[in-house]
Design a protein around this motif. Structure first.
Motif, mmCIF file in Angstrom:
data_model
loop_
_atom_site.group_PDB
_atom_site.id
_atom_site.type_symbol
_atom_site.label_atom_id
_atom_site.label_comp_id
_atom_site.label_asym_id
_atom_site.label_seq_id
_atom_site.Cartn_x
_atom_site.Cartn_y
_atom_site.Cartn_z
ATOM 1 N N SER A 26 0.808 -1.211 0.000
ATOM 2 C CA SER A 26 0.000 0.000 0.000
ATOM 3 C C SER A 26 0.845 1.265 0.000
ATOM 4 O O SER A 26 0.356 2.321 -0.395
ATOM 5 C CB SER A 26 -0.957 0.006 1.198
ATOM 6 O OG SER A 26 -0.231 -0.063 2.403
ATOM 7 N N ASN A 27 2.088 1.147 0.431
ATOM 8 C CA ASN A 27 2.974 2.306 0.445
ATOM 9 C C ASN A 27 4.424 1.833 0.590
ATOM 10 O O ASN A 27 4.664 0.646 0.841
ATOM 11 C CB ASN A 27 2.588 3.285 1.574
ATOM 12 C CG ASN A 27 2.584 2.615 2.925
ATOM 13 O OD1 ASN A 27 3.543 1.960 3.308
ATOM 14 N ND2 ASN A 27 1.499 2.787 3.666
ATOM 15 N N PRO A 28 5.387 2.727 0.440
ATOM 16 C CA PRO A 28 6.791 2.323 0.561
ATOM 17 C C PRO A 28 7.135 1.702 1.914
ATOM 18 O O PRO A 28 7.954 0.783 1.985
ATOM 19 C CB PRO A 28 7.561 3.640 0.347
ATOM 20 C CG PRO A 28 6.673 4.440 -0.535
ATOM 21 C CD PRO A 28 5.277 4.117 -0.052
ATOM 22 N N SER A 29 6.499 2.149 2.979
ATOM 23 C CA SER A 29 6.775 1.569 4.301
ATOM 24 C C SER A 29 6.417 0.084 4.343
ATOM 25 O O SER A 29 7.140 -0.719 4.931
ATOM 26 C CB SER A 29 6.003 2.321 5.392
ATOM 27 O OG SER A 29 6.523 3.611 5.548
ATOM 28 N N ASP A 30 5.282 -0.281 3.733
ATOM 29 C CA ASP A 30 4.904 -1.701 3.680
ATOM 30 C C ASP A 30 5.950 -2.511 2.925
ATOM 31 O O ASP A 30 6.282 -3.635 3.312
ATOM 32 C CB ASP A 30 3.547 -1.875 2.996
ATOM 33 C CG ASP A 30 2.391 -1.487 3.884
ATOM 34 O OD1 ASP A 30 2.590 -1.357 5.111
ATOM 35 O OD2 ASP A 30 1.288 -1.298 3.348
ATOM 36 N N TYR A 31 6.455 -1.956 1.845
ATOM 37 C CA TYR A 31 7.484 -2.637 1.051
ATOM 38 C C TYR A 31 8.745 -2.845 1.886
ATOM 39 O O TYR A 31 9.293 -3.953 1.936
ATOM 40 C CB TYR A 31 7.788 -1.823 -0.205
ATOM 41 C CG TYR A 31 8.916 -2.357 -1.033
ATOM 42 C CD1 TYR A 31 8.808 -3.559 -1.707
ATOM 43 C CD2 TYR A 31 10.102 -1.647 -1.153
ATOM 44 C CE1 TYR A 31 9.849 -4.059 -2.468
ATOM 45 C CE2 TYR A 31 11.150 -2.133 -1.925
ATOM 46 C CZ TYR A 31 11.020 -3.335 -2.577
ATOM 47 O OH TYR A 31 12.057 -3.823 -3.328
ATOM 48 N N ILE A 32 9.190 -1.812 2.588
ATOM 49 C CA ILE A 32 10.393 -1.912 3.416
ATOM 50 C C ILE A 32 10.180 -2.910 4.553
ATOM 51 O O ILE A 32 11.057 -3.728 4.852
ATOM 52 C CB ILE A 32 10.793 -0.522 3.972
ATOM 53 C CG1 ILE A 32 11.154 0.435 2.833
ATOM 54 C CG2 ILE A 32 11.929 -0.635 4.974
ATOM 55 C CD1 ILE A 32 12.323 0.009 1.976
ATOM 56 N N ARG A 33 8.999 -2.890 5.180
ATOM 57 C CA ARG A 33 8.716 -3.860 6.240
ATOM 58 C C ARG A 33 8.779 -5.284 5.705
ATOM 59 O O ARG A 33 9.306 -6.189 6.370
ATOM 60 C CB ARG A 33 7.349 -3.577 6.871
ATOM 61 C CG ARG A 33 7.375 -2.440 7.875
ATOM 62 C CD ARG A 33 6.073 -2.379 8.669
ATOM 63 N NE ARG A 33 4.949 -1.943 7.872
ATOM 64 C CZ ARG A 33 4.606 -0.664 7.704
ATOM 65 N NH1 ARG A 33 5.297 0.296 8.272
ATOM 66 N NH2 ARG A 33 3.556 -0.346 6.972
ATOM 67 N N ILE A 36 12.369 -6.301 5.358
ATOM 68 C CA ILE A 36 12.976 -6.578 6.666
ATOM 69 C C ILE A 36 12.493 -7.916 7.204
ATOM 70 O O ILE A 36 13.279 -8.708 7.743
ATOM 71 C CB ILE A 36 12.679 -5.429 7.650
ATOM 72 C CG1 ILE A 36 13.411 -4.165 7.182
ATOM 73 C CG2 ILE A 36 13.096 -5.801 9.068
ATOM 74 C CD1 ILE A 36 13.011 -2.903 7.914
ATOM 75 N N ARG A 37 11.196 -8.209 7.037
ATOM 76 C CA ARG A 37 10.677 -9.520 7.479
ATOM 77 C C ARG A 37 11.376 -10.661 6.741
ATOM 78 O O ARG A 37 11.725 -11.681 7.345
ATOM 79 C CB ARG A 37 9.172 -9.604 7.264
ATOM 80 C CG ARG A 37 8.369 -8.901 8.307
ATOM 81 C CD ARG A 37 6.873 -9.206 8.144
ATOM 82 N NE ARG A 37 6.123 -8.050 8.549
ATOM 83 C CZ ARG A 37 5.593 -7.140 7.749
ATOM 84 N NH1 ARG A 37 5.681 -7.262 6.445
ATOM 85 N NH2 ARG A 37 4.944 -6.105 8.233
ATOM 86 N N ALA A 38 11.574 -10.501 5.445
ATOM 87 C CA ALA A 38 12.247 -11.536 4.653
ATOM 88 C C ALA A 38 13.688 -11.705 5.117
ATOM 89 O O ALA A 38 14.185 -12.833 5.230
ATOM 90 C CB ALA A 38 12.197 -11.180 3.169
ATOM 91 N N ASP A 39 14.362 -10.609 5.410
ATOM 92 C CA ASP A 39 15.740 -10.687 5.896
ATOM 93 C C ASP A 39 15.791 -11.345 7.268
ATOM 94 O O ASP A 39 16.680 -12.147 7.555
ATOM 95 C CB ASP A 39 16.360 -9.293 5.937
ATOM 96 C CG ASP A 39 17.842 -9.345 6.228
ATOM 97 O OD1 ASP A 39 18.548 -10.188 5.622
ATOM 98 O OD2 ASP A 39 18.314 -8.543 7.058
ATOM 99 N N LYS A 40 14.820 -11.028 8.113
ATOM 100 C CA LYS A 40 14.743 -11.652 9.437
ATOM 101 C C LYS A 40 14.544 -13.161 9.314
ATOM 102 O O LYS A 40 15.168 -13.947 10.039
ATOM 103 C CB LYS A 40 13.585 -11.014 10.225
ATOM 104 C CG LYS A 40 13.511 -11.416 11.656
ATOM 105 C CD LYS A 40 12.391 -10.661 12.364
ATOM 106 C CE LYS A 40 12.244 -11.122 13.782
ATOM 107 N NZ LYS A 40 11.127 -10.462 14.463
#
Length: 80
Positions: A26-33, A36-40
């Motif tokens: 829905s927005n760039p923040s969702d993409y960044i989250r 980060i989840r994938a990296d975690k």
């Protein structure tokens, strides 16, 4: 939810905005989250892999065979 500000060069900012628009985010923040989840998740998988490799390279211990399970069941029966 906490806020974190990250400085990006214009080309990375543009990339993030394009990815967010062209995907289900829905927005760039969702993409960044999501990144980060994938990296975690990758970090957790790497930790597990290292633990498995340590286990595989360790000295052999008691084999897990029928005798092992019989001894374990006897010990468990004594505890109850």
């Amino acid at each position: 939810m906490a806020t974190m500000n990250v400085s990006l060069p214009d080309n990375l900012k543009d990339f993030v905005q394009q990815r967010a628009k062209s995907s289900d985010y829905s927005n760039p923040s969702d993409y960044i989250r999501a990144l980060i989840r994938a990296d975690k998740q990758r970090a957790a998988e790497e930790k597990l892999e290292q633990a498995l490799l340590i286990g595989l390279s360790s000295e052999p211990s008691t084999p897990v065979d029928n005798t092992f399970w019989e001894r374990l069941n006897k010990r468990a029966s004594k505890l109850s």
